[in-house]
Design an enzyme around this catalytic site. Structure first.
Site, PDB file in Angstrom:
ATOM      1  N   ASP A  15       0.839  -1.265  -0.230  1.00 50.32           N
ATOM      2  CA  ASP A  15      -0.079  -0.093   0.162  1.00 50.32           C
ATOM      3  C   ASP A  15       0.891   1.458   0.011  1.00 50.32           C
ATOM      4  OD1 ASP A  15      -2.433   1.254  -0.027  1.00 50.32           O
ATOM      5  OD2 ASP A  15      -2.746   1.288   2.151  1.00 50.32           O
ATOM      6  N   HIS A  32       2.172   3.286  -9.182  1.00 48.81           N
ATOM      7  CA  HIS A  32       1.878   2.038  -9.386  1.00 48.81           C
ATOM      8  C   HIS A  32       3.123   1.261 -10.157  1.00 48.81           C
ATOM      9  CE1 HIS A  32      -1.770   2.214  -7.655  1.00 48.81           C
ATOM     10  NE2 HIS A  32      -2.466   2.865  -8.531  1.00 48.81           N
ATOM     11  N   LEU A 126      10.824 -20.210  -5.175  1.00 49.79           N
ATOM     12  CA  LEU A 126      10.003 -19.471  -4.566  1.00 49.79           C
ATOM     13  C   LEU A 126       8.539 -19.691  -5.149  1.00 49.79           C
ATOM     14  CD1 LEU A 126       9.393 -16.942  -2.557  1.00 49.79           C
ATOM     15  CD2 LEU A 126       9.759 -15.570  -4.609  1.00 49.79           C
TER      16      LEU A 126
HETATM   17  C1  IPE Z   1      -5.352  -2.658  -0.203  1.00 46.36           C
HETATM   18  O1  IPE Z   1      -5.164  -1.532  -0.272  1.00 46.36           O
HETATM   19  C2  IPE Z   1      -5.485  -3.516  -1.538  1.00 46.36           C
HETATM   20  C3  IPE Z   1      -3.966  -3.565  -2.090  1.00 46.36           C
HETATM   21  C4  IPE Z   1      -3.022  -3.098  -1.662  1.00 46.36           C
HETATM   22  C5  IPE Z   1      -4.063  -4.293  -3.327  1.00 46.36           C
HETATM   23  P1  IPE Z   1      -6.130  -0.471  -0.316  1.00 46.36           P
HETATM   24  O2  IPE Z   1      -5.528   0.948  -0.501  1.00 46.36           O
HETATM   25  O3  IPE Z   1      -7.266  -0.654  -1.346  1.00 46.36           O
HETATM   26  O4  IPE Z   1      -6.911  -0.262   1.129  1.00 46.36           O
HETATM   27  P2  IPE Z   1      -7.917   0.622   1.799  1.00 46.36           P
HETATM   28  O5  IPE Z   1      -9.034   1.017   0.867  1.00 46.36           O
HETATM   29  O6  IPE Z   1      -7.100   1.788   2.283  1.00 46.36           O
HETATM   30  O7  IPE Z   1      -8.324  -0.100   3.135  1.00 46.36           O
HETATM   31  C1  IPE Z   2      -1.905   0.244  -3.611  1.00 47.67           C
HETATM   32  O1  IPE Z   2      -1.545   1.542  -3.450  1.00 47.67           O
HETATM   33  C2  IPE Z   2      -2.115  -0.451  -4.770  1.00 47.67           C
HETATM   34  C3  IPE Z   2      -3.298  -0.783  -4.927  1.00 47.67           C
HETATM   35  C4  IPE Z   2      -4.251  -0.582  -3.973  1.00 47.67           C
HETATM   36  C5  IPE Z   2      -3.587  -1.175  -6.173  1.00 47.67           C
HETATM   37  P1  IPE Z   2      -2.594   2.687  -3.279  1.00 47.67           P
HETATM   38  O2  IPE Z   2      -2.896   3.034  -4.744  1.00 47.67           O
HETATM   39  O3  IPE Z   2      -3.613   2.118  -2.524  1.00 47.67           O
HETATM   40  O4  IPE Z   2      -1.912   3.958  -2.846  1.00 47.67           O
HETATM   41  P2  IPE Z   2      -2.714   4.833  -1.784  1.00 47.67           P
HETATM   42  O5  IPE Z   2      -2.790   4.135  -0.587  1.00 47.67           O
HETATM   43  O6  IPE Z   2      -3.417   5.515  -2.393  1.00 47.67           O
HETATM   44  O7  IPE Z   2      -1.343   5.593  -1.428  1.00 47.67           O
HETATM   45 MG    MG Z   3      -4.191   2.338  -0.480  1.00 47.51          MG
END
Ligand code: IPE
Ligand code: IPE
Ligand code: MG
Length: 243
Positions: A15, A32, A126
């Site tokens: 995240d 990303h 792995l």
């Molecule tokens: C969790 O992250 C999902 C992934 C990393 C793929 P999110 O960014 O979607 O989670 P929330 O919405 O903050 O809980």
């Molecule tokens: C995690 O990073 C990747 C996915 C959920 C696909 P985020 O896109 O949720 O990044 P933040 O949380 O908005 O910083």
């Molecule tokens: Mg996120």
């Protein structure tokens, strides 16, 4: 650190990509993209350390709620990363498995996933599990549906359903349970990741955003894991006596 104290299976919520990009005044997509580089690094580090399974949360069942443009870009990125990396993964003896409801993906992406899994299925290094369109709720409901259909067909008496049978229907059933869970990006929640499978997993949270996650932090998580006493309901004394 002794080899015994290494987790067999690490599960990660990657995240913070969006915030990483925002801090640099870049579009979320740039975060990303940078995140994919961290995935490559982590796979290499885990393979070198002899970790058996690495499960990465790439796209949740709820991530469809994001703006269409971001969802489309994430799908493109998934596809291009798969195309670009698969031969390298295969060369490095990595076996790839994708978990999640893949029927929501384009035919082309579904085909690529199937090919990548087939190519690497006999690799013995792995195991890399990518959770894509995955949700813990979905996983549990799918398992329940399969068991219910066995009952309906008369091949499973209802009273025989137990935790072991249920677990055998879940994603990751053929793999060791996750020992260590890592979430980057500062949030202290599980966000519908492996709900059943995380029952006794050790949790590690870091404020570092996923594109900045590196070897130093992985080692910190592993050191933290090595100091934990896993009691599984027993007392600390019972566990140290048996050690
Ligand atoms: C969790 O992250 C999902 C992934 C990393 C793929 P999110 O960014 O979607 O989670 P929330 O919405 O903050 O809980
Ligand atoms: C995690 O990073 C990747 C996915 C959920 C696909 P985020 O896109 O949720 O990044 P933040 O949380 O908005 O910083
Ligand atoms: Mg996120």
């Amino acid at each position: 650190m002794t080899q015994n104290l290494l987790p067999h299976h690490i599960a990660i919520i990657m995240d913070g990509n969006g915030r990483w990009a925002k801090k640099r005044l870049l579009p979320r997509h740039a975060g990303h993209k940078a995140g994919v580089n961290t995935v490559r690094l982590l796979v290499k580090l885990c393979a070198e350390k002899g970790i058996e399974v690495l499960t990465l949360f790439a796209f949740s069942s709820e991530n469809w709620r994001r703006p269409t443009q971001e969802v489309n870009l994430l799908m493109e990125l998934f596809m291009s990363a798969l195309q670009r990396e698969i031969n390298n993964l295969h060369k490095n003896n990595v076996s790839l498995q994708i978990i999640g409801a893949r029927d929501a993906f384009s035919d082309k992406l579904q085909q690529l996933i199937a090919q990548a899994e087939k190519l690497t299925e006999h690799n013995t290094g792995l195991t890399l599990v990518i959770a894509a369109n995955y949700g813990g709720h979905w996983d549990i409901v799918e398992a329940a549906k399969r068991l219910a259909s066995h009952v309906e067909q008369g091949i499973l008496p209802c009273h025989e359903i137990n935790e072991k049978l249920f677990e055998a229907q879940l994603c990751l059933a053929n793999l060791p349970e996750p020992d260590l869970f890592i979430r980057t990006g500062g949030e202290k929640r599980v966000s519908n990741f492996l709900l059943w499978q995380l029952a006794y997993t050790e949790l590690f949270f870091t404020d570092t955003l996923w594109p900045d996650f590196d070897k130093v932090l992985l080692d910190k998580a592993l050191e933290s894991f090595a100091t934990r006493q896993r009691r599984f309901g027993r007392t600390g004394e019972q566990v140290s006596e048996n050690a």
